[in-house]
Motif scaffolding. Sequence first.
Motif, PDB file in Angstrom:
ATOM      1  N   VAL A  80      17.742 -10.788  55.640  1.00 44.40           N
ATOM      2  CA  VAL A  80      18.665  -9.975  54.840  1.00 44.40           C
ATOM      3  C   VAL A  80      19.374 -10.892  53.855  1.00 44.40           C
ATOM      4  CG1 VAL A  80      20.611  -8.387  54.909  1.00 44.40           C
ATOM      5  CG2 VAL A  80      19.014  -8.469  56.850  1.00 44.40           C
ATOM      6  N   CYS A  81      19.302 -10.542  52.562  1.00 47.87           N
ATOM      7  CA  CYS A  81      19.933 -11.374  51.537  1.00 47.87           C
ATOM      8  C   CYS A  81      21.459 -11.337  51.684  1.00 47.87           C
ATOM      9  CB  CYS A  81      19.531 -10.896  50.144  1.00 47.87           C
ATOM     10  SG  CYS A  81      20.342 -11.861  48.850  1.00 47.87           S
ATOM     11  N   ARG A  82      22.063 -12.518  51.584  1.00 49.97           N
ATOM     12  CA  ARG A  82      23.522 -12.581  51.702  1.00 49.97           C
ATOM     13  C   ARG A  82      24.168 -13.133  50.433  1.00 49.97           C
ATOM     14  NH1 ARG A  82      24.505 -17.629  55.820  1.00 49.97           N
ATOM     15  NH2 ARG A  82      23.433 -19.176  54.597  1.00 49.97           N
ATOM     16  N   THR A  83      23.383 -13.318  49.379  1.00 48.93           N
ATOM     17  CA  THR A  83      23.948 -13.886  48.155  1.00 48.93           C
ATOM     18  C   THR A  83      24.735 -12.798  47.409  1.00 48.93           C
ATOM     19  OG1 THR A  83      22.080 -15.407  48.193  1.00 48.93           O
ATOM     20  CG2 THR A  83      23.359 -15.378  46.194  1.00 48.93           C
ATOM     21  N   LEU A  84      25.455 -13.218  46.364  1.00 47.50           N
ATOM     22  CA  LEU A  84      26.548 -12.421  45.790  1.00 47.50           C
ATOM     23  C   LEU A  84      26.253 -10.933  45.579  1.00 47.50           C
ATOM     24  CD1 LEU A  84      29.450 -12.589  44.863  1.00 47.50           C
ATOM     25  CD2 LEU A  84      28.609 -13.110  42.561  1.00 47.50           C
ATOM     26  N   SER A  85      25.210 -10.604  44.814  1.00 51.13           N
ATOM     27  CA  SER A  85      24.961  -9.185  44.502  1.00 51.13           C
ATOM     28  C   SER A  85      24.748  -8.383  45.770  1.00 51.13           C
ATOM     29  CB  SER A  85      23.739  -9.040  43.591  1.00 51.13           C
ATOM     30  OG  SER A  85      23.964  -9.697  42.383  1.00 51.13           O
ATOM     31  N   CYS A  86      23.982  -8.936  46.684  1.00 49.10           N
ATOM     32  CA  CYS A  86      23.700  -8.211  47.930  1.00 49.10           C
ATOM     33  C   CYS A  86      24.945  -8.169  48.824  1.00 49.10           C
ATOM     34  CB  CYS A  86      22.522  -8.853  48.659  1.00 49.10           C
ATOM     35  SG  CYS A  86      20.954  -8.552  47.820  1.00 49.10           S
ATOM     36  N   ALA A  87      25.695  -9.256  48.842  1.00 43.77           N
ATOM     37  CA  ALA A  87      26.925  -9.275  49.648  1.00 43.77           C
ATOM     38  C   ALA A  87      27.888  -8.206  49.153  1.00 43.77           C
ATOM     39  CB  ALA A  87      27.569 -10.654  49.587  1.00 43.77           C
ATOM     40  N   GLU A 121      18.969 -16.503  51.357  1.00 45.41           N
ATOM     41  CA  GLU A 121      19.624 -16.610  50.053  1.00 45.41           C
ATOM     42  C   GLU A 121      18.860 -15.732  49.072  1.00 45.41           C
ATOM     43  OE1 GLU A 121      22.459 -17.909  50.105  1.00 45.41           O
ATOM     44  OE2 GLU A 121      22.237 -18.836  52.062  1.00 45.41           O
ATOM     45  N   CYS A 122      19.393 -15.598  47.864  1.00 48.66           N
ATOM     46  CA  CYS A 122      18.883 -14.653  46.862  1.00 48.66           C
ATOM     47  C   CYS A 122      17.362 -14.485  46.898  1.00 48.66           C
ATOM     48  CB  CYS A 122      19.318 -15.108  45.471  1.00 48.66           C
ATOM     49  SG  CYS A 122      18.797 -13.942  44.188  1.00 48.66           S
ATOM     50  N   LEU A 123      16.935 -13.229  47.040  1.00 49.62           N
ATOM     51  CA  LEU A 123      15.510 -12.926  47.116  1.00 49.62           C
ATOM     52  C   LEU A 123      14.970 -12.471  45.757  1.00 49.62           C
ATOM     53  CD1 LEU A 123      15.550 -11.099  50.577  1.00 49.62           C
ATOM     54  CD2 LEU A 123      14.671 -13.386  50.105  1.00 49.62           C
ATOM     55  N   ALA A 124      15.722 -12.763  44.715  1.00 47.51           N
ATOM     56  CA  ALA A 124      15.293 -12.500  43.332  1.00 47.51           C
ATOM     57  C   ALA A 124      15.086 -11.019  43.058  1.00 47.51           C
ATOM     58  CB  ALA A 124      14.040 -13.307  43.001  1.00 47.51           C
ATOM     59  N   SER A 125      15.911 -10.199  43.679  1.00 48.80           N
ATOM     60  CA  SER A 125      15.850  -8.769  43.417  1.00 48.80           C
ATOM     61  C   SER A 125      17.284  -8.220  43.355  1.00 48.80           C
ATOM     62  CB  SER A 125      15.037  -8.082  44.512  1.00 48.80           C
ATOM     63  OG  SER A 125      14.788  -6.742  44.161  1.00 48.80           O
ATOM     64  N   CYS A 126      18.129  -8.968  42.642  1.00 53.22           N
ATOM     65  CA  CYS A 126      19.568  -8.675  42.642  1.00 53.22           C
ATOM     66  C   CYS A 126      19.870  -7.289  42.058  1.00 53.22           C
ATOM     67  CB  CYS A 126      20.322  -9.726  41.847  1.00 53.22           C
ATOM     68  SG  CYS A 126      19.768 -11.400  42.155  1.00 53.22           S
ATOM     69  N   GLY A 127      19.035  -6.810  41.137  1.00 50.53           N
ATOM     70  CA  GLY A 127      19.269  -5.509  40.506  1.00 50.53           C
ATOM     71  C   GLY A 127      19.113  -4.346  41.460  1.00 50.53           C
ATOM     72  N   PRO A 130      21.611  -3.923  48.036  1.00 50.73           N
ATOM     73  CA  PRO A 130      21.186  -5.053  48.867  1.00 50.73           C
ATOM     74  C   PRO A 130      19.713  -4.949  49.261  1.00 50.73           C
ATOM     75  CG  PRO A 130      22.413  -3.502  50.206  1.00 50.73           C
ATOM     76  CD  PRO A 130      22.395  -2.941  48.809  1.00 50.73           C
ATOM     77  N   VAL A 131      19.110  -6.097  49.494  1.00 50.50           N
ATOM     78  CA  VAL A 131      17.685  -6.118  49.812  1.00 50.50           C
ATOM     79  C   VAL A 131      17.440  -6.948  51.066  1.00 50.50           C
ATOM     80  CG1 VAL A 131      17.074  -5.916  47.369  1.00 50.50           C
ATOM     81  CG2 VAL A 131      17.150  -8.178  48.421  1.00 50.50           C
ATOM     82  N   MET A 132      16.264  -6.720  51.648  1.00 49.98           N
ATOM     83  CA  MET A 132      15.828  -7.588  52.747  1.00 49.98           C
ATOM     84  C   MET A 132      14.313  -7.626  52.775  1.00 49.98           C
ATOM     85  SD  MET A 132      16.430  -5.476  56.243  1.00 49.98           S
ATOM     86  CE  MET A 132      15.919  -3.771  56.414  1.00 49.98           C
TER      87      MET A 132
HETATM   88  S1  FES Z   1      21.637 -11.577  45.510  1.00 48.88           S
HETATM   89 FE1  FES Z   1      20.315 -10.561  46.862  1.00 48.88          FE
HETATM   90  S2  FES Z   1      18.444 -10.557  45.805  1.00 48.88           S
HETATM   91 FE2  FES Z   1      19.724 -11.752  44.554  1.00 48.88          FE
END
Ligand code: FES
Length: 160
Positions: A80-87, A121-127, A130-132
């Motif tokens: 599960v992505c925890r980077t900014l957009s997903c968080a 970390e960021c899975l390159a799908s910030c748009g 949240p993603v996993m």
């Molecule tokens: S922050 Fe989750 S895919 Fe980039």
Amino acid sequence: MDLKPETLAEIEAAIPKYPEKQSAVMPLLHAIQKDQGTLTNEAAEWVAEKLGIAPINVLSVISFYPFFRQHQIGKRHIRVCRTLSCAMAGGAKVCDRMLKEFETELNGVSPDGEVTVEFAECLASCGSAPVMLVDEELHENLDEAKAKEICDKIKAEAKA
Ligand code: FES
């Protein structure tokens, strides 16, 4: 070390691609992790001997990159992505739901051995946060309800 013949072939094919064989550390570790599920000290020593370098150099590569694992994981690997957009879009709630559904802890293995849930970390799908990732499959625009659906599907597949 007990590696599959195809893994040994992959390793033998990878080494000559580099001008210095020491540079083949990464592909060898990827191949062994794919084969064994994890990278033990024995694996690090094996790679070090194969490439003529010190085991500590291999271990430092393993510990530096988060995609290399030194512990066993479940049959299904959920990240599960925890980077900014997903968080900001609720990634932590999605993660909590997955943990609750599988009765496990972060980075642990569920009691039935089926699942490991980790942060990534960021899975390159910030748009579409949240993603996993479930194994190699990306799931986007998640919420708790979608997370539950994915859990139900994984549980059904485990019983099939
Ligand atoms: S922050 Fe989750 S895919 Fe980039």
